[in-house]
Scaffold this active site. Sequence first.
Site, mmCIF file in Angstrom:
data_model
loop_
_atom_site.group_PDB
_atom_site.id
_atom_site.type_symbol
_atom_site.label_atom_id
_atom_site.label_comp_id
_atom_site.label_asym_id
_atom_site.label_seq_id
_atom_site.Cartn_x
_atom_site.Cartn_y
_atom_site.Cartn_z
ATOM 1 N N ARG A 59 29.313 -32.376 -20.814
ATOM 2 C CA ARG A 59 28.019 -31.731 -20.554
ATOM 3 C C ARG A 59 27.397 -32.253 -19.256
ATOM 4 O O ARG A 59 26.635 -31.582 -18.598
ATOM 5 C CB ARG A 59 27.060 -31.926 -21.731
ATOM 6 N N TYR A 112 15.050 -10.619 -8.374
ATOM 7 C CA TYR A 112 15.979 -10.195 -9.417
ATOM 8 C C TYR A 112 15.218 -10.020 -10.748
ATOM 9 O O TYR A 112 14.315 -10.795 -11.049
ATOM 10 C CB TYR A 112 17.067 -11.266 -9.557
ATOM 11 N N ASP A 184 16.908 -17.790 -3.193
ATOM 12 C CA ASP A 184 18.064 -17.209 -3.878
ATOM 13 C C ASP A 184 18.902 -16.499 -2.813
ATOM 14 O O ASP A 184 18.499 -15.494 -2.248
ATOM 15 C CB ASP A 184 17.580 -16.214 -4.957
ATOM 16 N N LYS A 209 28.450 -13.495 -8.858
ATOM 17 C CA LYS A 209 28.513 -12.344 -7.950
ATOM 18 C C LYS A 209 29.520 -12.587 -6.821
ATOM 19 O O LYS A 209 30.698 -12.640 -7.076
ATOM 20 C CB LYS A 209 27.113 -12.041 -7.431
HETATM 21 C C1 LIG Z 1 22.776 -11.650 -10.918
HETATM 22 C C2 LIG Z 1 21.714 -12.328 -10.167
HETATM 23 C C3 LIG Z 1 21.038 -13.417 -10.716
HETATM 24 C C4 LIG Z 1 21.342 -13.931 -12.114
HETATM 25 O O1 LIG Z 1 22.643 -14.425 -12.205
HETATM 26 P P1 LIG Z 1 23.485 -14.466 -13.589
HETATM 27 O O2 LIG Z 1 24.725 -15.172 -13.187
HETATM 28 O O3 LIG Z 1 23.689 -13.062 -14.036
HETATM 29 O O4 LIG Z 1 22.653 -15.225 -14.568
HETATM 30 C C5 LIG Z 1 20.062 -14.024 -9.955
HETATM 31 N N1 LIG Z 1 19.749 -13.583 -8.720
HETATM 32 C C6 LIG Z 1 20.370 -12.527 -8.165
HETATM 33 C C7 LIG Z 1 19.980 -12.085 -6.807
HETATM 34 C C8 LIG Z 1 21.376 -11.860 -8.865
HETATM 35 O O5 LIG Z 1 21.982 -10.805 -8.313
#
Ligand SMILES: *Cc1c(COP(=O)(O)O)cnc(C)c1O
Length: 402
Positions: A59, A112, A184, A209
């Site tokens: 963990r 998001y 982000d 992504k």
């Molecule tokens: C998909 C996404 C998230 C969240 O990510 P997960 O891996 O689905 O939890 C956060 N920010 C952006 C810009 C995203 O495209």
Amino acid sequence: MTKENVNIGTKAVWAGEKEVLVHGATQVPVVVSVAYNYDDMDEWYEVATGKKKGHIYGRNTNPTVQAFEDKVKILEGAEAATSFSTGMAAISNTLYTFLRPGDRIVSIKDTYGGTNKIFTEFLPQLNIEVALCETGNHEAIEKELEKGCKILYLETPTNPTVKITDIERMARKGKEAGAIVVVDNTFATPINQNPLELGADLVLHSATKFLGGHADALGGVVCGAKELIEPIYHYREINGATLDPWAAYQLLRGMKTLKLRVEQQQKNALAIAQFLEQEELVEAVYYPGLESHINHDIAKKQMKGFGGMLSFAVKGGMDAVRILLPNLQYANRAANLGAVETTYGPARTTSHVECTPEERAAVGIPEGLVRISAGIEDTADLIQDLQQAFAILKEQTVLVGK
Ligand SMILES: *Cc1c(COP(=O)(O)O)cnc(C)c1O
């Protein structure tokens, strides 16, 4: 040629792996062991108390996970990184590490969808004030910053209308206000944008992504100075949103081709955007690489490439979308993005599914808006695919007499 001045594509292939390679293997092992054996009680104690390098329990840390963190850290030019089970875990754990009741956070309206839910649902429950500004309105953000804030949270480009915020300008103002500046960077990837170089304190990714790139593993990561990453790591090791070693391996392998993928994806995105711009049934196209995009100049200044994400609004709204999308041959109609396959999805069923139609309208998302994540296919085939799908849409629109 030193390690530091080697280019980012080379780093994506090689960086972060050496320390965990074993038996002369050229590839990082997937270490599935939950715990680590120590015959020497004193050594065990030294590792457990952080005086000596090593692993104790899954963990907290894991060699495969560490290689993934090290690779992202190097690509973002950061001192430290820590990873998570998902991108949302990276975002929520980062926010909960620093925010306390009575604190203020400043952000933008079209982050998001999941992030927006944290801002509108969960943070207010903890008596944390959230100021959400019009995306792209830098003066509005500056005004809110002057009232004082703990965290300035940015996302650029945004999901799904790919709006751009000037990171350098906002980071300067954020720091003046004493805020931790978080960006982000999921859409841009470290190939196109390095927020830390532009003055941000923390950069985070949904590794699910573009970093992973194959839509087969979930993960998240945050990078920055050691003194900021350490408390986030501590929050995560105790609260438990740990990245799985198998997922870490898949993300790590995906990242080796990150630069190649992003280059082809943005080449395809631009071609698709240009095609859609001249298509008569298209009402609007959003791509920061188009000169018609409202923030094209800022994008040109802070991004090395414009990325693989774009969106468009088709005339006839959802009725037209219902005909157009199923007729595409080389497309997944799915909620993810950043994969090697081109992926289409209406904002109402993807990025902003958590929002009501009214909430979507308030952030400027028409119900018929379609998000595209360009894949790595041959450009001509993607354009041809769109041409035939629009031809069918036109035929059917004529048939129903619209
Ligand atoms: C998909 C996404 C998230 C969240 O990510 P997960 O891996 O689905 O939890 C956060 N920010 C952006 C810009 C995203 O495209």
